[in-house]
Design an enzyme around this catalytic site. Structure first.
Site, PDB file in Angstrom:
ATOM      1  N   SER A   1     -11.243  -5.444  -0.453  1.00 48.99           N
ATOM      2  CA  SER A   1     -10.554  -6.440   0.375  1.00 48.99           C
ATOM      3  C   SER A   1     -11.359  -7.726   0.592  1.00 48.99           C
ATOM      4  O   SER A   1     -12.561  -7.683   0.873  1.00 48.99           O
ATOM      5  CB  SER A   1     -10.211  -5.848   1.735  1.00 48.99           C
ATOM      6  OG  SER A   1      -9.683  -6.866   2.546  1.00 48.99           O
TER       7      SER A   1
ATOM      8  N   THR B   1      -4.345  -2.101   6.664  1.00 53.28           N
ATOM      9  CA  THR B   1      -3.968  -2.006   5.248  1.00 53.28           C
ATOM     10  C   THR B   1      -3.815  -0.542   4.839  1.00 53.28           C
ATOM     11  O   THR B   1      -3.803   0.359   5.692  1.00 53.28           O
ATOM     12  CB  THR B   1      -4.962  -2.806   4.365  1.00 53.28           C
ATOM     13  OG1 THR B   1      -4.439  -2.865   3.040  1.00 53.28           O
ATOM     14  CG2 THR B   1      -6.355  -2.208   4.340  1.00 53.28           C
TER      15      THR B   1
ATOM     16  N   LYS C   1      -0.238   1.434   7.096  1.00 48.95           N
ATOM     17  CA  LYS C   1       0.724   0.414   7.534  1.00 48.95           C
ATOM     18  C   LYS C   1       1.953   1.026   8.209  1.00 48.95           C
ATOM     19  O   LYS C   1       2.547   0.412   9.072  1.00 48.95           O
ATOM     20  CB  LYS C   1       1.175  -0.434   6.346  1.00 48.95           C
ATOM     21  CG  LYS C   1       0.092  -1.362   5.832  1.00 48.95           C
ATOM     22  CD  LYS C   1       0.619  -2.257   4.737  1.00 48.95           C
ATOM     23  CE  LYS C   1      -0.497  -3.088   4.150  1.00 48.95           C
ATOM     24  NZ  LYS C   1      -0.042  -4.111   3.233  1.00 48.95           N
TER      25      LYS C   1
ATOM     26  N   ASN D   1       1.252  -4.841   9.355  1.00 51.71           N
ATOM     27  CA  ASN D   1      -0.069  -5.131   8.774  1.00 51.71           C
ATOM     28  C   ASN D   1      -0.922  -5.975   9.723  1.00 51.71           C
ATOM     29  O   ASN D   1      -2.051  -6.310   9.401  1.00 51.71           O
ATOM     30  CB  ASN D   1       0.069  -5.830   7.414  1.00 51.71           C
ATOM     31  CG  ASN D   1       0.530  -7.261   7.567  1.00 51.71           C
ATOM     32  OD1 ASN D   1       1.298  -7.585   8.454  1.00 51.71           O
ATOM     33  ND2 ASN D   1       0.050  -8.134   6.703  1.00 51.71           N
TER      34      ASN D   1
ATOM     35  N   ASP E   1       3.326  -9.333   5.557  1.00 51.55           N
ATOM     36  CA  ASP E   1       3.413  -9.163   4.094  1.00 51.55           C
ATOM     37  C   ASP E   1       4.750  -9.701   3.581  1.00 51.55           C
ATOM     38  O   ASP E   1       4.807 -10.354   2.527  1.00 51.55           O
ATOM     39  CB  ASP E   1       3.348  -7.677   3.713  1.00 51.55           C
ATOM     40  CG  ASP E   1       1.938  -7.121   3.763  1.00 51.55           C
ATOM     41  OD1 ASP E   1       0.980  -7.901   3.607  1.00 51.55           O
ATOM     42  OD2 ASP E   1       1.795  -5.892   3.967  1.00 51.55           O
TER      43      ASP E   1
ATOM     44  N   GLY F   1       7.283   2.217  -2.407  1.00 55.17           N
ATOM     45  CA  GLY F   1       6.347   2.497  -1.309  1.00 55.17           C
ATOM     46  C   GLY F   1       6.479   1.471  -0.187  1.00 55.17           C
ATOM     47  O   GLY F   1       7.506   0.802  -0.054  1.00 55.17           O
ATOM     48  N   GLY F   2       5.421   1.337   0.613  1.00 51.63           N
ATOM     49  CA  GLY F   2       5.436   0.445   1.768  1.00 51.63           C
ATOM     50  C   GLY F   2       5.667  -1.012   1.398  1.00 51.63           C
ATOM     51  O   GLY F   2       6.421  -1.730   2.068  1.00 51.63           O
TER      52      GLY F   2
ATOM     53  N   TYR G   1      -3.711  -8.197  -7.155  1.00 49.61           N
ATOM     54  CA  TYR G   1      -4.434  -9.439  -7.417  1.00 49.61           C
ATOM     55  C   TYR G   1      -5.852  -9.102  -7.872  1.00 49.61           C
ATOM     56  O   TYR G   1      -6.301  -7.971  -7.750  1.00 49.61           O
ATOM     57  CB  TYR G   1      -4.475 -10.328  -6.166  1.00 49.61           C
ATOM     58  CG  TYR G   1      -5.115  -9.676  -4.962  1.00 49.61           C
ATOM     59  CD1 TYR G   1      -4.340  -8.949  -4.066  1.00 49.61           C
ATOM     60  CD2 TYR G   1      -6.480  -9.774  -4.720  1.00 49.61           C
ATOM     61  CE1 TYR G   1      -4.916  -8.333  -2.964  1.00 49.61           C
ATOM     62  CE2 TYR G   1      -7.064  -9.168  -3.618  1.00 49.61           C
ATOM     63  CZ  TYR G   1      -6.279  -8.448  -2.744  1.00 49.61           C
ATOM     64  OH  TYR G   1      -6.858  -7.828  -1.671  1.00 49.61           O
TER      65      TYR G   1
HETATM   66  P1  NDP Z   1       2.390   3.069  -1.742  1.00 50.86           P
HETATM   67  O1  NDP Z   1       1.398   4.162  -1.903  1.00 50.86           O
HETATM   68  O2  NDP Z   1       3.189   3.020  -0.474  1.00 50.86           O
HETATM   69  O3  NDP Z   1       3.479   3.147  -2.981  1.00 50.86           O
HETATM   70  C1  NDP Z   1       3.060   3.277  -4.279  1.00 50.86           C
HETATM   71  C2  NDP Z   1       4.282   3.220  -5.256  1.00 50.86           C
HETATM   72  O4  NDP Z   1       3.728   3.091  -6.558  1.00 50.86           O
HETATM   73  C3  NDP Z   1       5.175   4.435  -5.281  1.00 50.86           C
HETATM   74  O5  NDP Z   1       6.510   4.030  -5.459  1.00 50.86           O
HETATM   75  C4  NDP Z   1       4.671   5.232  -6.512  1.00 50.86           C
HETATM   76  O6  NDP Z   1       5.680   5.999  -7.154  1.00 50.86           O
HETATM   77  C5  NDP Z   1       4.298   4.087  -7.415  1.00 50.86           C
HETATM   78  N1  NDP Z   1       3.283   4.407  -8.408  1.00 50.86           N
HETATM   79  C6  NDP Z   1       1.969   4.693  -8.198  1.00 50.86           C
HETATM   80  N2  NDP Z   1       1.338   4.877  -9.384  1.00 50.86           N
HETATM   81  C7  NDP Z   1       2.280   4.686 -10.352  1.00 50.86           C
HETATM   82  C8  NDP Z   1       2.254   4.756 -11.781  1.00 50.86           C
HETATM   83  N3  NDP Z   1       1.121   5.038 -12.457  1.00 50.86           N
HETATM   84  N4  NDP Z   1       3.394   4.492 -12.449  1.00 50.86           N
HETATM   85  C9  NDP Z   1       4.528   4.192 -11.794  1.00 50.86           C
HETATM   86  N5  NDP Z   1       4.642   4.145 -10.451  1.00 50.86           N
HETATM   87  C10 NDP Z   1       3.515   4.386  -9.740  1.00 50.86           C
HETATM   88  O7  NDP Z   1       1.606   1.723  -1.972  1.00 50.86           O
HETATM   89  P2  NDP Z   1       1.824   0.283  -1.302  1.00 50.86           P
HETATM   90  O8  NDP Z   1       3.249  -0.112  -1.451  1.00 50.86           O
HETATM   91  O9  NDP Z   1       1.256   0.239   0.065  1.00 50.86           O
HETATM   92  O10 NDP Z   1       0.869  -0.637  -2.220  1.00 50.86           O
HETATM   93  C11 NDP Z   1       1.177  -0.859  -3.571  1.00 50.86           C
HETATM   94  C12 NDP Z   1       0.308  -1.963  -4.174  1.00 50.86           C
HETATM   95  O11 NDP Z   1       0.541  -3.189  -3.507  1.00 50.86           O
HETATM   96  C13 NDP Z   1      -1.206  -1.702  -4.059  1.00 50.86           C
HETATM   97  O12 NDP Z   1      -1.762  -1.969  -5.326  1.00 50.86           O
HETATM   98  C14 NDP Z   1      -1.668  -2.734  -3.030  1.00 50.86           C
HETATM   99  O13 NDP Z   1      -2.992  -3.128  -3.266  1.00 50.86           O
HETATM  100  C15 NDP Z   1      -0.690  -3.869  -3.289  1.00 50.86           C
HETATM  101  N6  NDP Z   1      -0.488  -4.808  -2.148  1.00 50.86           N
HETATM  102  C16 NDP Z   1      -0.757  -6.154  -2.309  1.00 50.86           C
HETATM  103  C17 NDP Z   1      -0.562  -7.058  -1.257  1.00 50.86           C
HETATM  104  C18 NDP Z   1      -0.882  -8.511  -1.430  1.00 50.86           C
HETATM  105  O14 NDP Z   1      -0.998  -9.213  -0.416  1.00 50.86           O
HETATM  106  N7  NDP Z   1      -1.025  -9.016  -2.628  1.00 50.86           N
HETATM  107  C19 NDP Z   1      -0.059  -6.615   0.052  1.00 50.86           C
HETATM  108  C20 NDP Z   1       0.227  -5.196   0.111  1.00 50.86           C
HETATM  109  C21 NDP Z   1       0.010  -4.341  -0.958  1.00 50.86           C
HETATM  110  P3  NDP Z   1       5.976   7.563  -6.759  1.00 50.86           P
HETATM  111  O15 NDP Z   1       6.895   7.516  -5.565  1.00 50.86           O
HETATM  112  O16 NDP Z   1       6.639   8.119  -7.968  1.00 50.86           O
HETATM  113  O17 NDP Z   1       4.654   8.203  -6.448  1.00 50.86           O
END
Ligand code: NDP
Length: 261
Positions: free
Chosen positions: A14, A59, A63, A84, A99, A122-123, A206
């Site tokens: 981070s 984070t 969240k 967040n 976010d 996801g979130g 990023y």
């Molecule tokens: P979550 O753990 O809530 O959700 C993850 C999702 O990714 C799920 O839908 C999961 O699918 C899917 N997934 C994970 N691995 C794979 C894979 N190999 N192939 C396909 N699908 C996959 O995560 P978050 O939503 O909290 O965060 C996701 C990303 O967003 C992170 O990388 C985080 O760093 C980034 N982020 C960036 C921000 C920014 O400001 N730029 C702000 C917030 C987050 P399944 O349900 O099948 O497991």
């Protein structure tokens, strides 16, 4: 002196502390921003109170569970189901989600968008789907597995098995595929056919060029990573922390410099 923090686990990647501390210092705010590794939301609340923090960012992976530590939650955060940013005022903890508006600000340069495909459920997908549909954009969601799609009953959803590629203005990767590996967020042929018909690609990740963005680049698609989303969510959090004392342009100017450090 006011103290702010970022709670999460892991935290090594981070850069939030760098952005906030640079802005505090250059705006003459007597405050500091630290990182605190946490195990659960109870620990976040205990440490927030014990250290008399004025505010904090939350984070991964807290969240959603941190909603329960708030006394009041903004209407947006309540609808999204995740926060967040928290801020302490008159003994109460207020929760916000920056976010979602941060994402919207970061796609503004793409212009008019009518139809979006979100990869992942996801979130982050919750925040982005909420803010896009609030902006009257037709949002569809595809996820690797069916379970998490249950949270998106108001949307058209697909798993990899029943998805047929078609034309979207923007395709957004909200999965963590590509973050610490070289995985694509969607089966290769499906993703290729989808990106081929799209106008823009956006990855919330990023700090690296993910395989998703490499494919977009290969197809000459306008694309963007999550750095600006990170920047804008931080500006909006800073605005809450400092109770709108400074213009967003001024904060953006400083945080953008801090991003380059
Ligand atoms: P979550 O753990 O809530 O959700 C993850 C999702 O990714 C799920 O839908 C999961 O699918 C899917 N997934 C994970 N691995 C794979 C894979 N190999 N192939 C396909 N699908 C996959 O995560 P978050 O939503 O909290 O965060 C996701 C990303 O967003 C992170 O990388 C985080 O760093 C980034 N982020 C960036 C921000 C920014 O400001 N730029 C702000 C917030 C987050 P399944 O349900 O099948 O497991």
């Amino acid at each position: 002196m006011q103290l702010f923090a970022l709670f999460g686990n892991p935290l090594a990647h981070s850069i939030s502390a760098r952005l906030h501390n640079f802005a505090f210092e250059n705006l003459g705010v007597d405050a500091a921003y630290i990182k605190i590794l946490a195990q659960n939301s109870n620990e976040i609340k205990a440490k927030f109170n014990a250290l008399c923090l004025s505010g904090a960012n939350i984070t991964l992976p807290f969240k959603e569970t941190s909603l329960e530590i708030c006394d009041e939650i903004s209407a947006n955060a309540k609808k999204i189901g995740s926060i967040n940013t928290i801020f302490s005022k008159n003994g109460k903890i207020y929760g916000f989600n920056t976010d979602a508006p941060g994402f919207l600000m970061s796609i503004k340069p793409f212009g008019k968008i009518n139809k979006a495909l979100i990869i992942g459920a996801g979130g982050t997908a919750k925040a982005i789907s909420y803010i896009l549909s609030k902006s009257n954009i037709n949002v569809q969601i595809i996820n690797r597995s069916a379970k998490r799609l249950e949270n998106f009953s108001n949307f058209t959803t697909f798993t990899w098995e029943n998805f047929r590629p078609n034309a979207y203005d923007i395709v957004i990767n909200t999965t963590s595929a590509g973050l610490n590996d070289e995985n694509l967020p969607l089966q290769k042929d499906l993703l290729f056919s989808t990106l081929k018909q799209a106008k823009f690609a956006f990855d919330v990740i990023y700090g690296k060029q993910t395989p998703f963005l490499k494919m977009a680049k290969q197809l000459n698609l306008a694309h963007k990573n999550g750095a600006q989303m990170l920047l804008f969510q931080a500006i909006l959090a800073f605005d809450i922390f400092t109770q709108k004392q400074f213009s967003q342009d001024k904060i953006q100017n400083l945080m953008q410099k801090a991003l380059m450090l």
